[in-house]
Enzyme design. Structure first.
Site, short mmCIF file in Angstrom:
data_model
loop_
_atom_site.label_atom_id
_atom_site.label_comp_id
_atom_site.label_asym_id
_atom_site.label_seq_id
_atom_site.Cartn_x
_atom_site.Cartn_y
_atom_site.Cartn_z
N GLN A 192 0.84 -1.19 0.00
CA GLN A 192 0.00 0.00 0.00
C GLN A 192 0.87 1.24 0.00
O GLN A 192 1.70 1.45 0.89
CB GLN A 192 -0.98 0.05 1.17
N LEU A 193 0.72 2.04 -1.03
CA LEU A 193 1.51 3.26 -1.16
C LEU A 193 1.36 4.12 0.09
O LEU A 193 0.24 4.42 0.51
CB LEU A 193 1.05 4.05 -2.39
N HIS A 194 2.50 4.50 0.66
CA HIS A 194 2.46 5.33 1.87
C HIS A 194 3.57 6.37 1.84
O HIS A 194 4.69 6.09 1.42
CB HIS A 194 2.54 4.49 3.15
N LEU A 195 3.22 7.54 2.29
CA LEU A 195 4.15 8.67 2.36
C LEU A 195 4.73 8.74 3.77
O LEU A 195 3.98 8.73 4.76
CB LEU A 195 3.40 9.97 2.04
#
Length: 651
Positions: A552-555
């Site tokens: 899951q793309l996370h910053l």
């Protein structure tokens, strides 16, 4: 929608004793029907989230909520609404066209994150007929695949052509006429595109339909899940008792549930009135098996994607002992669909199969099942035989027969798990309807997308269902979820998760995701302001790992003191202080200009020597490095002081 037999249709236009009513009346009537155990269909325009939320929340967690979006061509929608007469709510003629105009300007597309289990977009009459047939055929215990189906461009905006079209209609006072054509635009390769919109349904969407767009598109939220589709083994050609067979199927599915991770099992049959499907559904419901991970499906196992929109990377074949085509039924159909490539690949693996065993066959890319349906493996499985006209008949010995059938399903599911645990996504042919631009570009560049093990799904699970993780979640909206990193590498270390399925890593991000990336960045900056207000000495970077360790793309929003007991290894340090860490501002700029972000070499960067992130001095180990950075007051390198990479900016 509750899984009960009785179905009630609620229309707000007729809810008041056959006359136009109110939204509260519609909600009250629908709630009452749900409490009585009935399924409810609500025919109402819900063009924004605020309009939908009360209906979505009606039934509670035990109710599945589906949306069917009538996304018909604008020409057809306007024609119908202008010409119709006697409408219960008096929405007709030129007045209706004006209403549609206002709706299109304020529309907000439905999202799965709102609470919908399934969203279906109908773009033409064929899609509408298919949706009607789908829901008409749903039985009391049936489960439809979850996800978003038929949506072409979730970020498309209302086209000016439609606004001009409606304005022209208004200016000429043509209450009962329809313009002869819509505004046309030239799409890729000069092909004409028609601008379309919807004027009714549970929600609305704006898309472009191009001549070269293949039908049956499906969102990435389902296409990346390892899925095995299998027929009932031994119940047709080998005449195994259905009650006993259904007991074995459900028992084995239950046994393997904990081993599946996010993978799915789908029992498939061609017949809508299939007794084996009904038996299995009922018994699976009794055992409370997760219907999202095991469900039944009516359709041709050889055309599950192109005809049914169901992505299955593995299918099972009820084979004969010789592992050859022929014999009718599923075996003949799968060998025929797989073509010579499947037969040749099978021969390379084995020439025969004993009852109770399964054989995993990787499918060559030359097979039509691979290029058209996305099937990467066929698993041949042979069950027990109760048909005296077939070899090795057990003469109704169900003690032995059930043991053999249990072994057959165990072998089948073990074979599938071996694929799900090791498989990477494979390239499709350039003409394949399953190929998305982002996946093809990654495959052409040599990037492989891995299958995520269950232990690496934690962030994904939180992003999809933040309400189940209240203790961890600091903030949640339709687009993002914010939480503290469970192993922070600095005094302040937050993660901003994207709430969209299929966006697993930075490599998946494309131009259509830019608004979401900007939102993530803005949310991160807001939290930075809060932290800096509490401790003015803190300095932050916002960025992404080139290759994340979790799905899951996370910053990352991380303070640059790196004062943390969790910072223990070289990989920890280098993942935040080398080019492996991609600054958010750079990522957004690259995607805007190039269509994707640059992914840095993980192996090389993780093995680099330990250097201070401020003065760039080298250090032999982590303890020495941490001792140094605790007192280093050197200014940050010039490259970090550009483009807002450091927040607050350093002078």
């Amino acid at each position: 929608m509750l899984k009960k037999r009785s179905i009630y249709l609620r229309l707000q236009d007729t809810i008041n004793n056959g006359k136009s009513g109110t939204k509260p009346q519609c909600l009250k009537s629908a709630a009452a029907s749900l409490k009585e155990g009935k399924s409810v269909f609500i025919d109402r325009c819900n063009l924004d989230k605020e309009q939908r939320v009360d209906f979505v929340n009606l039934g509670g967690p035990e109710v599945e909520v589906h949306a069917v979006v009538l996304d018909l061509p604008a020409k057809l929608s306007i024609s119908r609404i202008v010409k119709r007469t006697g409408h219960e709510g008096n929405l007709q003629g030129g007045k209706a066209a004006a209403v549609v105009n206002r709706m299109l300007q304020n529309k907000e597309l439905p999202k799965l994150s709102e609470g919908f289990s399934r969203i279906t977009f109908c773009r033409n009459e064929t899609d509408v007929d298919a949706a009607v047939k789908t829901y008409t055929a749903v039985g009391p215990l049936d489960t439809l695949p979850h996800g978003c189906f038929g949506q072409k461009d979730p970020n498309a905006k209302t086209q000016l052509g439609i606004m001009r079209f409606l304005k022209r209609l208004h200016e000429t006072n043509a209450r009962d006429s329809v313009p002869s054509q819509l505004t046309e635009e030239k799409g890729p390769c000069g092909k004409t595109q028609e601008t379309v919109s919807s004027s009714s349904g549970m929600a609305s969407q704006k898309i472009k339909v191009s001549e070269d767009m293949a039908p049956g598109s499906i969102s990435h939220d389902e296409s990346d899940i390892p899925t095995l589709a299998f027929p009932s083994i031994s119940t047709v050609d080998f005449q195994f008792d259905l009650e006993k067979a259904s007991d074995v199927i459900v028992g084995k599915v239950e046994e393997f549930m904990d081993k599946l991770g996010n993978a799915r099992l789908v029992l498939v049959d061609l017949t809508e009135r299939s007794k084996i499907l009904s038996l299995v559904r009922a018994k699976a419901a009794e055992k409370k098996i997760d219907s999202k991970r095991f469900f039944t499906f009516i359709g041709d196992i050889c055309q599950l994607y192109t005809k049914g929109g169901l992505c299955c990377n593995v299918i099972a074949n009820a084979a004969n002992w010789r592992l050859k085509p022929g014999g009718g039924g599923v075996n003949a159909a799968i060998f025929n669909a797989g073509g010579p490539a499947l037969e040749a690949a099978t021969k390379e693996q084995a020439r025969s199969l004993l009852p109770g065993n399964a054989l995993v066959v990787p499918l060559p890319s030359t097979s039509p099942l691979y290029s058209k349906e996305g099937v990467t493996h066929v698993i041949h499985v042979l069950g027990p035989n109760m048909n005296p006209r077939r070899p090795n008949c057990l003469d109704n010995d169900y003690v032995k027969g059930c043991k053999v059938l249990e072994d057959a399903y165990s072998s089948l599911f073990k074979g599938f798990l071996s694929i799900a645990n090791t498989q990477v996504k494979v390239p499709r042919s350039s003409g394949s309807i399953l190929s998305g631009p982002s996946k093809l570009e990654d495959e052409i560049s040599g990037t492989k997308t891995k299958t995520w093990a269950p232990c690496l799904q934690a962030l994904y699970n939180i992003a999809m269902q933040p309400e189940k993780h209240n203790k961890q979640v600091l903030e949640a909206s339709d687009d993002v979820v914010v939480l503290n990193d469970i192993y922070p590498k600095a005094k302040q270390h937050l993660l901003v998760l994207a709430r969209i399925k299929g966006l697993d890593t930075l490599a998946d991000a494309r131009k259509e995701h830019l608004p979401l990336l900007m939102t993530m960045h803005e949310v991160g900056l807001r939290w930075v302001d809060k932290f800096v207000g509490e401790d003015a000495s803190l300095v932050f970077r916002l960025g992404y790992h080139s290759v994340p360790s979790m799905r899951q793309l996370h910053l990352h929003v991380i303070s640059q003191d790196f004062d943390s007991k969790n910072l223990k290894h070289k990989k920890h340090w280098n993942s935040f202080t080398t080019a492996f860490f991609r600054d958010s501002v750079d990522v957004m700029e690259e995607i805007n200009n190039q269509g994707k972000a640059t992914i840095q070499d993980e192996k090389r960067l993780m093995s680099m020597e330990l250097r201070c992130h401020r003065c760039r001095s080298a250090h032999p180990n982590i303890p020495r490095l941490k001792s140094h950075i605790s007192s280093c007051q050197a200014p940050f390198p010039a490259d970090l002081q550009k483009k807002g990479r450091l927040v607050p900016e350093q002078n």
